[in-house]
Design a protein around this motif. Structure first.
Motif, mmCIF file in Angstrom:
data_model
loop_
_atom_site.group_PDB
_atom_site.id
_atom_site.type_symbol
_atom_site.label_atom_id
_atom_site.label_comp_id
_atom_site.label_asym_id
_atom_site.label_seq_id
_atom_site.Cartn_x
_atom_site.Cartn_y
_atom_site.Cartn_z
ATOM 1 N N LEU A 78 0.803 -1.230 0.000
ATOM 2 C CA LEU A 78 0.000 0.000 0.000
ATOM 3 C C LEU A 78 0.835 1.279 0.000
ATOM 4 N N ILE A 79 1.900 1.323 0.811
ATOM 5 C CA ILE A 79 2.649 2.576 0.939
ATOM 6 C C ILE A 79 3.264 3.027 -0.386
ATOM 7 N N PRO A 80 3.930 2.132 -1.159
ATOM 8 C CA PRO A 80 4.444 2.597 -2.459
ATOM 9 C C PRO A 80 3.331 3.077 -3.394
ATOM 10 N N LEU A 81 2.180 2.401 -3.362
ATOM 11 C CA LEU A 81 1.067 2.803 -4.222
ATOM 12 C C LEU A 81 0.511 4.172 -3.831
ATOM 13 N N LEU A 82 0.544 4.445 -2.519
ATOM 14 C CA LEU A 82 -0.036 5.690 -2.009
ATOM 15 C C LEU A 82 1.019 6.742 -1.682
ATOM 16 N N SER A 83 2.239 6.539 -2.142
ATOM 17 C CA SER A 83 3.328 7.448 -1.768
ATOM 18 C C SER A 83 3.049 8.891 -2.187
ATOM 19 N N GLY A 84 2.469 9.074 -3.376
ATOM 20 C CA GLY A 84 2.147 10.421 -3.835
ATOM 21 C C GLY A 84 1.094 11.088 -2.959
ATOM 22 N N GLN A 85 0.064 10.326 -2.620
ATOM 23 C CA GLN A 85 -0.996 10.857 -1.758
ATOM 24 C C GLN A 85 -0.473 11.182 -0.359
ATOM 25 N N LEU A 86 0.421 10.330 0.142
ATOM 26 C CA LEU A 86 0.994 10.572 1.468
ATOM 27 C C LEU A 86 1.877 11.819 1.462
ATOM 28 N N ALA A 87 2.641 11.999 0.384
ATOM 29 C CA ALA A 87 3.469 13.204 0.265
ATOM 30 C C ALA A 87 2.592 14.447 0.213
ATOM 31 N N ALA A 88 1.475 14.346 -0.506
ATOM 32 C CA ALA A 88 0.549 15.480 -0.583
ATOM 33 C C ALA A 88 -0.090 15.746 0.776
ATOM 34 N N LEU A 89 -0.418 14.665 1.486
ATOM 35 C CA LEU A 89 -1.015 14.800 2.812
ATOM 36 C C LEU A 89 -0.075 15.521 3.776
ATOM 37 N N MET A 90 1.228 15.297 3.598
ATOM 38 C CA MET A 90 2.233 15.948 4.443
ATOM 39 C C MET A 90 2.608 17.340 3.942
ATOM 40 N N ASN A 91 1.903 17.805 2.908
ATOM 41 C CA ASN A 91 2.180 19.127 2.334
ATOM 42 C C ASN A 91 3.640 19.279 1.891
ATOM 43 N N ALA A 92 4.147 18.249 1.223
ATOM 44 C CA ALA A 92 5.520 18.317 0.711
ATOM 45 C C ALA A 92 5.634 19.467 -0.282
ATOM 46 N N PRO A 93 6.705 20.256 -0.205
ATOM 47 C CA PRO A 93 6.879 21.377 -1.144
ATOM 48 C C PRO A 93 6.890 20.884 -2.590
ATOM 49 N N GLU A 94 6.346 21.680 -3.475
ATOM 50 C CA GLU A 94 6.227 21.267 -4.873
ATOM 51 C C GLU A 94 7.577 20.903 -5.478
#
Length: 243
Positions: free
Chosen positions: A107-123
């Motif tokens: 799950l984590i690799p599949l959702l890595s983009g969503q998790l990064a977005a959830l953490m407000n990772a800088p663009e």
């Protein structure tokens, strides 16, 4: 280490100090990654490791805390002299945490983009953050395996061996960071690979030690199955700690 006879305070301190040091070394994983990446990589990689490691620290903390349910239940039954149940506790724990590790690995690799977005990772660091989470997430099974093996050893009264294995893993992580980040300039991805590789090495060492150790109770492949009452008690002990 036997707590059913003799004084309590001295042996308790002797037992708990290696656990505290092991937790401290585990907490240094992300700090070491940041230090090496900060010196040998770009600002985007530093941001990727800083944000991504928060996700993995949370996952590791939840798993290690939940695995303490195994430590508690195993220690209880050993103290009671109920050796027949101990092998079944380990077997149930293996199935429970293997399933959890496999789910996280997928799950984590599949959702890595969503998790990064959830953490407000800088663009400008989004790609590095997502990649760090994906690589570390793909090694979740090893993170889970390490924590379960450590919980079993502590339940047997041995808190020194998990400290030794995490110390070895920490050294390997530093070496991997220097090789992949400083040497091959792989940035955040290199730091993630170093972390997963060091955890895998730690698991292999733990398995080797356990395979050469004579357990104080019978244990066989037949014990590796889920027993609902045991599973319930493990979760009931570990869930409040994890929360």
């Amino acid at each position: 280490m036997d707590f059913t006879k003799g004084p309590i305070v001295g042996p308790l301190l002797k037992f708990s100090m290696p656990i505290l040091f092991a937790l401290f070394l585990q907490a240094l994983y992300g700090a070491v990654d940041l230090m090496v990446v900060g010196k040998f990589a770009l600002a985007q990689d530093v941001s990727g490791v800083a944000v991504g490691s928060q996700i993995m620290h949370t996952v590791t903390g939840l798993i290690s805390s939940l695995a303490m349910g195994t430590t508690i239940l195993l220690g209880q039954k050993l103290g009671e002299g109920n050796e027949k149940l101990c092998g079944r506790i380990i077997g149930t724990s293996i199935v429970l945490f293997f399933a959890a590790g496999l789910a996280l690995t997928l799950l984590i690799p599949l959702l890595s983009g969503q998790l990064a977005a959830l953490m407000n990772a800088p663009e400008e660091a989004f790609e590095q953050t997502s990649r760090y989470i994906a690589i570390c997430g793909a090694g979740s099974l090893m993170i889970v395996a390490y924590n379960v093996l450590g919980s079993i050893m502590r339940g047997l009264g041995d808190s020194n061996t998990p400290l030794i294995t995490v110390a070895i893993a920490s050294v390997c992580n530093i070496a991997g960071d220097l090789l992949l980040v400083a040497g091959f300039h792989m940035g955040a991805a290199g730091a993630a690979l170093a972390t997963v590789s060091s955890q895998t090495f730690s698991v292999l060492i733990s398995l080797l030690i356990l395979s050469r150790r004579t357990l104080p109770f019978p244990f066989s492949r037949k014990d590796i199955r889920v027993e609902t009452p045991i599973l319930t008690r493990i979760v009931r002990f570990g869930a409040p700690i994890a929360l």
